[in-house]
Design a protein around this motif. Sequence first.
Motif, mmCIF file in Angstrom:
data_model
loop_
_atom_site.group_PDB
_atom_site.id
_atom_site.type_symbol
_atom_site.label_atom_id
_atom_site.label_comp_id
_atom_site.label_asym_id
_atom_site.label_seq_id
_atom_site.Cartn_x
_atom_site.Cartn_y
_atom_site.Cartn_z
ATOM 1 N N GLU A 35 -8.179 4.295 8.565
ATOM 2 C CA GLU A 35 -7.045 3.373 8.626
ATOM 3 C C GLU A 35 -5.727 4.125 8.632
ATOM 4 O O GLU A 35 -4.788 3.739 9.338
ATOM 5 C CB GLU A 35 -7.117 2.357 7.488
ATOM 6 C CG GLU A 35 -8.235 1.356 7.688
ATOM 7 C CD GLU A 35 -8.218 0.219 6.686
ATOM 8 O OE1 GLU A 35 -7.182 -0.010 6.025
ATOM 9 O OE2 GLU A 35 -9.260 -0.460 6.563
ATOM 10 N N ASP A 36 -5.616 5.204 7.860
ATOM 11 C CA ASP A 36 -4.407 6.033 7.874
ATOM 12 C C ASP A 36 -4.171 6.616 9.263
ATOM 13 O O ASP A 36 -3.036 6.640 9.754
ATOM 14 C CB ASP A 36 -4.508 7.170 6.853
ATOM 15 C CG ASP A 36 -4.376 6.699 5.415
ATOM 16 O OD1 ASP A 36 -3.966 5.535 5.183
ATOM 17 O OD2 ASP A 36 -4.714 7.493 4.504
ATOM 18 N N CYS A 39 -2.866 3.900 11.623
ATOM 19 C CA CYS A 39 -1.479 3.555 11.296
ATOM 20 C C CYS A 39 -0.529 4.678 11.708
ATOM 21 O O CYS A 39 0.508 4.425 12.331
ATOM 22 C CB CYS A 39 -1.365 3.284 9.801
ATOM 23 S SG CYS A 39 -0.408 1.835 9.425
ATOM 24 N N GLY A 44 0.283 0.873 13.354
ATOM 25 C CA GLY A 44 -0.238 -0.300 12.667
ATOM 26 C C GLY A 44 -1.641 -0.636 13.112
ATOM 27 O O GLY A 44 -2.183 -0.033 14.042
#
Length: 119
Positions: A35-36, A39, A44
């Motif tokens: 997820e990092d 993003c 996003g």
Amino acid sequence: MVSPFVECSFLIPVRRDANLSDGGEHEPRLWDWFEDELCDRFGGLTCAPGAYRGSYIDRDTRERVSDESVKFTVAMAESRVDELRDLLSGACLLFQQKCIYLSIAGRVEFVEPSEHDSK
């Protein structure tokens, strides 16, 4: 006006591929890293609630496999889609998957680990 973005969604199974690995659940730190990356690279992400259940015929065993996946959606410039493919190719190795289902504005493909990634 035409949008400068294309919607990309993809499914990451919640368990390692049992025909490729041990079928165990992924470590929470792997999900956090992924997820990092999304993003940081694309500005996003959306992670759909709940699990997506599905089945497919394993290309090696020719047997039906059922699994549950997490669905992610990312909006990006179409010129950056190859960068997402590269990230998902590496994710195949980290999440121990033979391929990852990717939909780009409704067009579906299966991203596999690249020859370079698997060495």
